[in-house]
Design a protein around this motif. Structure first.
Motif, PDB file in Angstrom:
ATOM      1  N   ALA A  61       0.935  -1.505  -0.036  1.00 31.36           N
ATOM      2  CA  ALA A  61       0.248   0.062   0.034  1.00 31.36           C
ATOM      3  C   ALA A  61       0.913   1.196  -0.232  1.00 31.36           C
ATOM      4  CB  ALA A  61      -0.749   0.040   1.195  1.00 31.36           C
ATOM      5  N   LEU A  62       0.357   2.422  -0.529  1.00 33.50           N
ATOM      6  CA  LEU A  62       0.866   3.604  -0.540  1.00 33.50           C
ATOM      7  C   LEU A  62       0.232   4.583   0.609  1.00 33.50           C
ATOM      8  CD1 LEU A  62       3.164   5.307  -1.831  1.00 33.50           C
ATOM      9  CD2 LEU A  62       1.401   6.341  -3.257  1.00 33.50           C
ATOM     10  N   GLU A  63       0.919   4.840   1.743  1.00 33.60           N
ATOM     11  CA  GLU A  63       0.269   5.261   2.841  1.00 33.60           C
ATOM     12  C   GLU A  63       1.079   6.621   3.017  1.00 33.60           C
ATOM     13  OE1 GLU A  63      -1.478   1.179   4.898  1.00 33.60           O
ATOM     14  OE2 GLU A  63       0.228   2.343   5.851  1.00 33.60           O
ATOM     15  N   ARG A  64       0.401   7.636   3.935  1.00 29.61           N
ATOM     16  CA  ARG A  64       1.024   8.874   4.540  1.00 29.61           C
ATOM     17  C   ARG A  64       2.221   8.486   5.514  1.00 29.61           C
ATOM     18  NH1 ARG A  64      -3.899  11.686   7.138  1.00 29.61           N
ATOM     19  NH2 ARG A  64      -2.462  13.568   6.964  1.00 29.61           N
ATOM     20  N   ASP A  65       3.296   9.052   5.320  1.00 27.93           N
ATOM     21  CA  ASP A  65       4.367   8.696   6.225  1.00 27.93           C
ATOM     22  C   ASP A  65       4.148   9.369   7.858  1.00 27.93           C
ATOM     23  OD1 ASP A  65       6.703   8.119   7.255  1.00 27.93           O
ATOM     24  OD2 ASP A  65       8.104   9.194   5.673  1.00 27.93           O
ATOM     25  N   VAL A  66       4.087   8.644   8.819  1.00 22.03           N
ATOM     26  CA  VAL A  66       4.017   9.259  10.122  1.00 22.03           C
ATOM     27  C   VAL A  66       5.089   9.924  10.660  1.00 22.03           C
ATOM     28  CG1 VAL A  66       2.434   7.005  10.818  1.00 22.03           C
ATOM     29  CG2 VAL A  66       4.879   6.901  11.249  1.00 22.03           C
ATOM     30  N   GLU A  67       6.224   9.771   9.972  1.00 26.17           N
ATOM     31  CA  GLU A  67       7.465  10.558  10.380  1.00 26.17           C
ATOM     32  C   GLU A  67       7.468  11.902   9.606  1.00 26.17           C
ATOM     33  OE1 GLU A  67       9.316   8.984  12.329  1.00 26.17           O
ATOM     34  OE2 GLU A  67       8.480   6.878  12.275  1.00 26.17           O
ATOM     35  N   ASP A  68       6.681  12.178   8.853  1.00 36.96           N
ATOM     36  CA  ASP A  68       6.565  13.513   8.256  1.00 36.96           C
ATOM     37  C   ASP A  68       5.294  14.256   8.884  1.00 36.96           C
ATOM     38  OD1 ASP A  68       6.270  15.651   6.759  1.00 36.96           O
ATOM     39  OD2 ASP A  68       5.367  14.600   5.175  1.00 36.96           O
ATOM     40  N   PRO A  69       6.001  15.358   9.654  1.00 35.32           N
ATOM     41  CA  PRO A  69       5.095  16.175  10.384  1.00 35.32           C
ATOM     42  C   PRO A  69       3.972  16.836   9.644  1.00 35.32           C
ATOM     43  CG  PRO A  69       7.134  16.727  11.057  1.00 35.32           C
ATOM     44  CD  PRO A  69       7.302  15.769  10.074  1.00 35.32           C
ATOM     45  N   SER A  70       4.198  17.180   8.246  1.00 34.20           N
ATOM     46  CA  SER A  70       3.251  17.887   7.710  1.00 34.20           C
ATOM     47  C   SER A  70       2.307  16.654   7.150  1.00 34.20           C
ATOM     48  CB  SER A  70       3.919  18.414   6.350  1.00 34.20           C
ATOM     49  OG  SER A  70       4.339  17.632   5.394  1.00 34.20           O
ATOM     50  N   GLY A  71       2.549  15.451   7.218  1.00 31.03           N
ATOM     51  CA  GLY A  71       1.683  14.638   6.749  1.00 31.03           C
ATOM     52  C   GLY A  71       1.364  14.479   5.418  1.00 31.03           C
ATOM     53  N   LYS A  72       2.063  15.124   4.394  1.00 31.78           N
ATOM     54  CA  LYS A  72       2.314  15.244   2.892  1.00 31.78           C
ATOM     55  C   LYS A  72       2.836  14.173   2.454  1.00 31.78           C
ATOM     56  CE  LYS A  72       1.327  20.227   2.782  1.00 31.78           C
ATOM     57  NZ  LYS A  72       1.659  21.387   2.263  1.00 31.78           N
ATOM     58  N   GLN A  73       4.207  13.771   2.930  1.00 35.84           N
ATOM     59  CA  GLN A  73       5.084  12.618   2.326  1.00 35.84           C
ATOM     60  C   GLN A  73       4.340  11.287   2.440  1.00 35.84           C
ATOM     61  OE1 GLN A  73       9.245  13.101   2.877  1.00 35.84           O
ATOM     62  NE2 GLN A  73       9.269  11.257   3.866  1.00 35.84           N
ATOM     63  N   ARG A  74       4.638  10.460   1.690  1.00 36.20           N
ATOM     64  CA  ARG A  74       4.027   9.172   1.348  1.00 36.20           C
ATOM     65  C   ARG A  74       5.282   8.094   1.473  1.00 36.20           C
ATOM     66  NH1 ARG A  74       0.319   9.775  -3.663  1.00 36.20           N
ATOM     67  NH2 ARG A  74       2.050  11.015  -4.043  1.00 36.20           N
ATOM     68  N   VAL A  75       4.917   6.932   1.967  1.00 35.31           N
ATOM     69  CA  VAL A  75       5.802   5.823   2.156  1.00 35.31           C
ATOM     70  C   VAL A  75       5.178   4.444   1.468  1.00 35.31           C
ATOM     71  CG1 VAL A  75       4.804   5.137   4.408  1.00 35.31           C
ATOM     72  CG2 VAL A  75       6.751   4.321   4.046  1.00 35.31           C
ATOM     73  N   LEU A  76       5.909   3.804   0.758  1.00 35.38           N
ATOM     74  CA  LEU A  76       5.525   2.558   0.226  1.00 35.38           C
ATOM     75  C   LEU A  76       5.761   1.456   1.252  1.00 35.38           C
ATOM     76  CD1 LEU A  76       4.739   1.169  -2.591  1.00 35.38           C
ATOM     77  CD2 LEU A  76       6.798   0.724  -3.040  1.00 35.38           C
ATOM     78  N   VAL A  77       4.531   0.905   1.539  1.00 39.87           N
ATOM     79  CA  VAL A  77       4.764  -0.375   2.620  1.00 39.87           C
ATOM     80  C   VAL A  77       4.189  -1.826   1.971  1.00 39.87           C
ATOM     81  CG1 VAL A  77       3.533  -1.143   4.680  1.00 39.87           C
ATOM     82  CG2 VAL A  77       3.831   1.259   4.225  1.00 39.87           C
ATOM     83  N   ILE A  78       5.518  -2.586   2.063  1.00 40.00           N
ATOM     84  CA  ILE A  78       5.189  -3.862   1.563  1.00 40.00           C
ATOM     85  C   ILE A  78       5.228  -4.923   2.826  1.00 40.00           C
ATOM     86  CG2 ILE A  78       6.055  -5.675   0.176  1.00 40.00           C
ATOM     87  CD1 ILE A  78       7.402  -3.551  -1.550  1.00 40.00           C
ATOM     88  N   ASP A  79       4.113  -5.698   2.692  1.00 43.76           N
ATOM     89  CA  ASP A  79       4.003  -6.572   4.132  1.00 43.76           C
ATOM     90  C   ASP A  79       4.163  -8.063   3.474  1.00 43.76           C
ATOM     91  OD1 ASP A  79       2.937  -6.443   7.062  1.00 43.76           O
ATOM     92  OD2 ASP A  79       2.224  -8.143   6.047  1.00 43.76           O
ATOM     93  N   LEU A  80       5.030  -8.618   4.145  1.00 42.12           N
ATOM     94  CA  LEU A  80       5.774  -9.967   3.585  1.00 42.12           C
ATOM     95  C   LEU A  80       5.293 -10.880   4.642  1.00 42.12           C
ATOM     96  CD1 LEU A  80       9.161  -9.145   2.352  1.00 42.12           C
ATOM     97  CD2 LEU A  80       7.022  -9.437   0.916  1.00 42.12           C
ATOM     98  N   ALA A  81       4.177 -11.732   4.368  1.00 43.61           N
ATOM     99  CA  ALA A  81       3.797 -12.824   5.275  1.00 43.61           C
ATOM    100  C   ALA A  81       4.743 -14.004   5.540  1.00 43.61           C
ATOM    101  CB  ALA A  81       2.455 -13.408   4.991  1.00 43.61           C
ATOM    102  N   LYS A  82       5.055 -14.190   6.453  1.00 47.07           N
ATOM    103  CA  LYS A  82       6.043 -15.439   6.974  1.00 47.07           C
ATOM    104  C   LYS A  82       5.474 -16.781   6.394  1.00 47.07           C
ATOM    105  CE  LYS A  82       8.696 -12.985  10.541  1.00 47.07           C
ATOM    106  NZ  LYS A  82       8.873 -13.285  12.231  1.00 47.07           N
ATOM    107  N   LYS A  83       6.241 -17.483   5.879  1.00 48.22           N
ATOM    108  CA  LYS A  83       5.783 -18.857   5.585  1.00 48.22           C
ATOM    109  C   LYS A  83       5.668 -19.798   6.804  1.00 48.22           C
ATOM    110  CE  LYS A  83       6.172 -22.859   2.291  1.00 48.22           C
ATOM    111  NZ  LYS A  83       6.837 -23.252   0.977  1.00 48.22           N
ATOM    112  N   ALA A  84       6.811 -19.413   7.866  1.00 50.26           N
ATOM    113  CA  ALA A  84       6.665 -20.119   9.272  1.00 50.26           C
ATOM    114  C   ALA A  84       6.444 -18.882  10.109  1.00 50.26           C
ATOM    115  CB  ALA A  84       8.126 -20.664   9.448  1.00 50.26           C
TER     116      ALA A  84
END
Length: 464
Positions: A110-133
């Motif tokens: 997903a492409l989400e707003r970056d919580v590290e950016d105080p203005s809330g304008k910068q975005r972060v690309l989040v990739i969640d990899l589900a473990k097989k184990a």
């Protein structure tokens, strides 16, 4: 509770504006090593997944959307590219051979707003990899296996297909975070959550939810232990809930200062304590609990007057997302209720006291404590409020807190017999029998016509 969970309720229809703070979402339990960086990509490790986070900085990413990315994954490899923007070699940091195997069908991006950016304008690309184990840690500080060459497939001829994804194990992920609506209902907060404890250090805020072992076991028959709880956190607001019952949060409110959302930790563990009020002193019990840790931001280090301002009336209503809640709070601050503009501290305290008295009468002693505490913020030197909160603490066997409130009431009004009555009850609960009898005798000296003093003294002697 089940009815509320089935509603998927979102009481505020308008979509949250960009004025709300970016939210960090936790849907798993932390696993060590919890965080690290490789190839300028930060990663977080959970029990069931590893999450990669790449901030998209600079003009090159203006106007980019989730649908502009192609994210492919197979059991031991990840490939990321942007179809519409020149990413240079930035996205190459997200491509390569993975250290451990993953389950491609359970991964998402997903492409989400970056919580590290105080203005809330910068975005972060989040990739969640589900473990097989699931449950097994990816040790070390690397997510990708470093190789001399980055292997890429290519076509021998211009009209030849590069790779048959199905035959080669590749899966192209659909954009978007997995919806919370897909979570099954397991148990309501009223059944699972028994007590709330909270505390703080110079740089941390901590909440402990004491759990009912039987109800927890029932929930674990339906979902893995790392999929029971979820949390949403922005710099100023926090929501904790049971997955599948998001509309009835365990905690929801405005924090007493600012935190670093990406450092939010959920840990399912146990703790041992002395059984409160047990007739045999020293009797111990071991209970399951959910420990929540929030890290204070640099400008909010130190002691907070209040950790989380949570309204019980709000908690008892179906709730939507944290952004929706924040927007409602912001709207209320912009448009305060006109009929309260001339209220004095006593007026505000009386409003909370009425709620507290009603909760106490109904046997909802923890709710009563919350309302008495709010009333005391407006009138901290009100001995009656302190005495009433002391009585509520006694009802839930929190005798030390009850004693502290009784002592404060006596400092304000030394000749008030009821405060000695509360003090005696608290001391008896702490098994300080001689001190309890002394407190009852001191109160009796101020209220000699009341026969209840002798009965309390006798009860104390019988308990000794």
């Amino acid at each position: 509770e089940e009815k509320l969970a089935s509603l998927g309720a979102k009481p505020w229809k308008p979509k949250p504006s960009q004025e709300t703070l970016p939210v960090f979402r936790v849907r798993d339990l932390a696993l060590q090593p919890y965080r690290g960086t490789q190839r300028d990509v930060s990663w977080l490790q959970f029990t069931g997944s590893v999450q990669l986070r790449l901030p998209l900085q600079g003009e090159r990413w203006e106007g980019v959307s989730e649908h502009d990315f192609e994210v492919r994954v197979r059991e031991n490899e990840l490939s990321v590219r942007c179809l519409t923007h020149d990413s240079g070699d930035e996205l190459d940091n997200l491509s390569g051979t993975l250290k451990k195997e993953v389950d491609p069908k359970a991964c998402w991006f997903a492409l989400e707003r970056d919580v590290e950016d105080p203005s809330g304008k910068q975005r972060v690309l989040v990739i969640d990899l589900a473990k097989k184990a699931a449950g097994k840690a990816w040790t070390g500080d690397k997510i990708f296996t470093e190789t001399l060459f980055k292997r890429k497939s290519f076509a021998w001829q211009a009209n030849q297909t590069l790779i048959n994804q199905e035959n080669d194990g590749w899966l192209t992920l659909k954009p978007g975070r997995r919806s919370d609506v897909q979570d099954p209902f397991t148990v309501s907060r009223g059944w699972l959550c028994a007590e709330l404890e909270q505390g703080q250090t110079h740089d941390l805020v901590q909440f402990r939810i004491v759990l009912d072992q039987k109800k927890l076991n029932e929930a674990l028959e339906k979902v893995p232990f790392y999929s029971v709880f979820g949390a949403d956190c922005s710099q100023r607001f926090f929501k904790l809930f049971i997955r599948g019952d998001e509309s009835s949060p365990i905690l929801l409110g405005e924090l007493g200062g600012r935190v670093v959302p990406s450092l939010t930790l959920l840990e399912l563990t146990t703790f041992t304590r002395e059984v409160p009020g047990h007739r045999i002193a020293g009797t111990m019990e071991t209970l399951p609990c959910l420990d929540v840790t929030l890290a204070k931001s640099q400008e909010s280090l130190g002691q907070w007057e209040e950790l989380l301002h949570a309204d019980e009336d709000v908690l008892n209503q179906p709730q939507g997302s944290l952004e929706e809640f924040e927007e409602q709070v912001m709207r209320a601050k912009r448009d305060p209720s006109p009929d309260r503009e001339d209220w004095t501290p006593d007026d505000w305290a009386d409003e909370q006291k009425e709620k507290a008295d009603a909760a106490f009468k109904d046997g909802c002693y923890r709710d009563a404590i919350v309302y008495y505490t709010r009333a005391l913020r407006h009138t901290p030197l009100n001995e009656k409020l302190l005495s009433n909160r002391s009585a509520a603490y006694i009802k839930i066997c929190r005798y030390q807190l009850a004693l502290e409130d009784a002592d404060k009431a006596l400092q304000i009004q030394p000749r008030w017999s009821k405060a000695y009555f509360r003090k005696g009850q608290a001391l008896r609960g702490l098994r300080r029998f001689e001190d309890a009898i002394t407190a009852f005798r001191d109160g009796q000296a101020l209220d000699r016509s009341n026969p209840e003093w002798e009965r309390e003294v006798q009860r104390t002697k019988d308990a000794e």
